[in-house]
Design an enzyme around this catalytic site. Structure first.
Site, PDB file in Angstrom:
ATOM      1  N   GLY A   1     -58.809  32.313 -61.623  1.00 25.55           N
ATOM      2  CA  GLY A   1     -59.552  31.283 -60.926  1.00 25.55           C
ATOM      3  C   GLY A   1     -59.364  30.971 -60.033  1.00 25.55           C
TER       4      GLY A   1
ATOM      5  N   CYS B   1     -62.349   3.844 -50.407  1.00 25.65           N
ATOM      6  CA  CYS B   1     -60.736   2.622 -50.283  1.00 25.65           C
ATOM      7  C   CYS B   1     -59.634   2.595 -51.416  1.00 25.65           C
ATOM      8  CB  CYS B   1     -62.010   1.231 -50.935  1.00 25.65           C
ATOM      9  SG  CYS B   1     -61.105  -0.471 -50.813  1.00 25.65           S
TER      10      CYS B   1
ATOM     11  N   TYR C   1     -61.720  24.194 -57.227  1.00 28.01           N
ATOM     12  CA  TYR C   1     -61.425  22.634 -57.101  1.00 28.01           C
ATOM     13  C   TYR C   1     -61.520  21.544 -56.416  1.00 28.01           C
ATOM     14  CZ  TYR C   1     -58.868  26.224 -61.134  1.00 28.01           C
ATOM     15  OH  TYR C   1     -58.946  25.874 -62.057  1.00 28.01           O
TER      16      TYR C   1
END
Length: 409
Positions: free
Chosen positions: A272, A339, A367
């Site tokens: 991957g 935040c 990813y």
């Protein structure tokens, strides 16, 4: 990492990266199709002496354009969910070209995948029992073996050690064989996946020996699937998997096994990150440069909502200042706008960063977008693929309407 001429000149196939942010906005994911082709070729060359098939682990990046590129160069798919299976078929794959490798999913998901024609990797004894009861010997399957080997770049991405949730322990081989015999299950392959970011050949060879030894107990195999996990380069001087050495050693073992087994089998891999990581860039703009007594902070218009790997895994992403590459070197913490504590890099030396400068995070092809979120009600960025010297928008930027689309009054 050996930076290419294109990276040091801040362009891909002659297209200036900074100009892409003017054309498509920031933040922006960009993928270089040529890099993907080169990685596929490298793996093909490493295993040219055996019948090898690549199954792209598409959880790394499921953009339809990426999948269509993979299909066009002969790479099949490994999926882990019904959604990925559906996306793969939308990209033009036939179900028989797709392997479904679930992890503790509801059995109806497995049934749907089998009925569509995908080949399932059975990952637990309860699923194996159900598979036998449901399909008997009418449908083929692979069995995912857990070899109890710990290897990988981070405990969170190790998948073959004794405490891992993935696969059926090799220590339960007698029970596996009992269920297979009971229902005459058509086991056409054995599978394992050790983890990610493995640079040394030794763990691959260790698990290959375990899987091949286990394979001797299954008379009707067609496939040995050794998963993926090859290490890619993240930083200058980074060690990577020696694919030529690994290819020679595994091919030698595999050929010896096939000779002993009495016929040739096919060797599968499920890369991957190896195929797409180095193709990708996340481009961001600097919003604030804050000179604090303790640290110099570079704030950018992105955060862990777009690239979570640094916070989730402590992953390193090389950063280029593509707006001021010749600036005097200074040390910064590069941080996001979420935040939360969302630090991309700590104590990172960069050419002087100014408000409005464009930074490029490398190795963002795997990813990145697939693990992104709408945290803080932020929209996901656009994606662009560069191929044949042309930059093409392959996913538009989200809008607030996209975030609210599924909510009801």
């Amino acid at each position: 990492m050996q930076l290419t001429q294109e990276e040091t000149s801040h362009s891909i196939q002659g297209i200036d990266l900074a100009e892409l942010t003017e054309q498509f906005g920031s933040p922006l994911y960009v993928y270089d199709a040529d890099v993907i082709r080169r990685k596929v070729t490298a793996l093909q060359h490493a295993f040219s002496s055996v019948d090898m098939k690549m199954k792209y682990a598409c959880k790394a990046n499921t953009n339809l354009s990426i999948l269509r590129l993979m299909r066009s160069i002969g790479v099949e798919l490994d999926v882990v969910s019904p959604g990925e299976l559906e996306i793969g078929m939308l990209a033009g794959y036939e179900a028989g070209q797709i392997t479904f490798t679930p992890s503790g999913v509801p059995f109806y998901e497995v049934q749907e995948a089998v009925e569509k024609g995908a080949i399932v990797n059975v990952d637990s004894l309860p699923l194996l029992e159900w598979f036998g009861q449901t399909f008997g010997n009418t449908k083929p399957c692979l069995i995912r073996i857990k070899p109890n080997v710990a290897a990988g770049g981070n405990i969170k991405i190790m998948t073959a050690h004794a405490d891992s949730k993935f696969g059926i322990s090799v220590l339960l081989l007698d029970q596996i064989l009992e269920v297979v015999k009971k229902y005459k299950i058509r086991v056409i392959g054995l599978h394992q996946h050790t983890g990610s970011d493995i640079k040394d050949a030794a763990p691959f060879l260790q698990v290959a020996d375990i899987l091949l030894d286990t394979a001797r107990h299954f008379p009707d195999l067609e496939v040995i699937d050794l998963g993926g996990g090859f290490k890619v380069s993240y930083k200058p001087g980074d060690e990577i998997t020696d694919m030529k050495l690994l290819g020679n050693k595994i091919s030698e073992r595999f050929q010896a096994f096939c000779k002993e087994y009495g016929r040739d089998l096919q060797l599968w891999f499920e890369p991957g990150k190896f195929l797409v990581s180095e193709s990708g860039y996340l481009l961001v703009k600097t919003t604030v440069v804050k000179e604090d007594p303790a640290r110099n902070f570079v704030h950018v218009d992105s955060g862990l909502n777009h690239l979570i790997r640094p916070m989730m895994y402590g992953a390193y992403h090389h950063i280029l200042n593509i707006s001021n590459p010749a600036g005097a070197l200074k040390t910064y913490n590069v941080v996001g706008y979420i935040c939360e504590t969302d630090t991309f890099a700590s104590d990172r030396e960069l050419p002087e960063v100014r408000q409005g400068d464009v930074l490029a995070f490398l190795n963002a092809g795997a990813y990145g977008f697939t693990m992104s979120s709408n945290y803080n009600a932020r929209q996901r960025p656009a994606e662009v693929m560069i191929d044949n010297g042309e930059a093409k928008l392959i996913r538009r930027r989200e809008t607030m309407e996209d975030l609210l689309r599924t909510q009801l009054d």
